[in-house]
Scaffold this motif. Sequence first.
Motif, PDB file in Angstrom:
ATOM      1  N   ILE A  95       0.856  -1.203   0.000  1.00 38.12           N
ATOM      2  CA  ILE A  95       0.000   0.000   0.000  1.00 38.12           C
ATOM      3  C   ILE A  95       0.892   1.254   0.000  1.00 38.12           C
ATOM      4  O   ILE A  95       1.856   1.327   0.759  1.00 38.12           O
ATOM      5  CB  ILE A  95      -0.890   0.057   1.271  1.00 38.12           C
ATOM      6  N   ARG A 142       0.754   5.565   0.225  1.00 43.50           N
ATOM      7  CA  ARG A 142      -0.082   6.721   0.567  1.00 43.50           C
ATOM      8  C   ARG A 142       0.564   7.945  -0.090  1.00 43.50           C
ATOM      9  O   ARG A 142       1.787   8.145   0.029  1.00 43.50           O
ATOM     10  CB  ARG A 142      -0.120   6.870   2.092  1.00 43.50           C
ATOM     11  N   SER A 168      -4.741   6.591  -1.005  1.00 37.30           N
ATOM     12  CA  SER A 168      -3.962   5.355  -0.883  1.00 37.30           C
ATOM     13  C   SER A 168      -4.096   4.570  -2.178  1.00 37.30           C
ATOM     14  O   SER A 168      -5.159   4.572  -2.811  1.00 37.30           O
ATOM     15  CB  SER A 168      -4.501   4.496   0.261  1.00 37.30           C
ATOM     16  N   GLU A 202      -3.208   0.670  -3.988  1.00 39.22           N
ATOM     17  CA  GLU A 202      -2.697  -0.693  -3.857  1.00 39.22           C
ATOM     18  C   GLU A 202      -1.655  -0.894  -4.940  1.00 39.22           C
ATOM     19  O   GLU A 202      -1.926  -0.630  -6.126  1.00 39.22           O
ATOM     20  CB  GLU A 202      -3.820  -1.698  -4.088  1.00 39.22           C
TER      21      GLU A 202
END
Length: 384
Positions: free
Chosen positions: A75, A77, A87, A89
């Motif tokens: 992840i 940010r 955020s 993935e």
Amino acid sequence: MASGQRPLGLRITGPAELTLQRSDGSEQALHPLWLRERCTDAASIDLKTRQRLQDPSDFDPELKLLAVSQPAAGIFRVRFSDGHEASFEAAAILAEAALAPAGHDCPAAKLWDGKLSPLPRMRWCAEPGDAQLESWLESFLELGFVILEGVPAEPGMVLKVGAQFGFVRETNFGALFNVRSTPEATDLAYTSVALDPHTDNPYRTPVPGIQLLHCLVNETSGGLSTLVDGFAVAQALRASHREAFNVLASTPVRFCYTDADTELTASAPPIALDASGELAAIHFSPRLDFVPLLPPERLEAYYRARRLFDARLRAADFEIRFLLGNGDLVMFDNTRLLHGRTGFDPAEGLRHLQGCYIDLDGPRSLYRVLRRRASGTPAVRRSA
Ligand code: OGA
Ligand code: ZN
């Protein structure tokens, strides 16, 4: 995208830089606007339709990343200079980075020539399981065609098979058309003469993407079906006669169809390329093409190039020939493959095929849905 350039990973390469690493060792810092367009939080998209709530042209053209962190494995940010935080993935970004041309997530085309063997003949059934449907689709997407055997030789069945793969495209010939020799023929297809390799209906906008032909009865000894992979022929031409290839890719040809109630005309190059110069479609029908009155040297070049291309399209080394028996159905990509038939003697008996068109995107959509179902990924509802 070349297989050597697969997106492999993401890594933070500066206080405000997120970099994509590729399998060939190359790296690319992700553009802030590219990332900003892919925010999937409730302020950026409508969570039900997954569609964007803002027009991305309104984002600051000088947008920057102010901070990048990795709060958990996989992840990232990101804080943007417009105050937005989101955020991402890693897996989603990598999948997105791999998506270059549309359709790359379906099986890629495998070009073929006259030596193609065995032919993709598969047993049809009215209610196929996912695996069976997927094997029909794989053959269609890779080779540009599939032959389905055992479709009941009943009028109208071609529409049922078409509906298994997409939406039937109705035309001035109706939802389906009958291919049999008749004295009132409005098209040479409806006589008993041989048909050289051609794509259907290049006079329409858009051109029918996929054609299905279902044999109800063939009592003649002729009338064999022929197919040629137009992309393979175009590729060979590009390799051996670059100039001729370029002429065919840049000359718009007018195609026409006329009957009592219809006057269709459209213009397209015999070899259409996409924005990256890749083969996009073949438009070829020597019974209805009319090159505009270009300067003499361009006409000379066009006629030379067309003769070369046509000679290869008709050559035995690129063509496959097969009999469509009662109940056999062939479904092919009308933008890639050319089809035809050998002549037949109507005095020997009846030859009756029924055909219909469906759009090109149906099988691709179905393939993705099947893949999604197989991997257990939930559907994302999207609309126009
Ligand atoms: C057609 C056609 C082929 C055949 O109808 O467009 O090409 O086998 N028919 O009769
Ligand atoms: Zn045809």
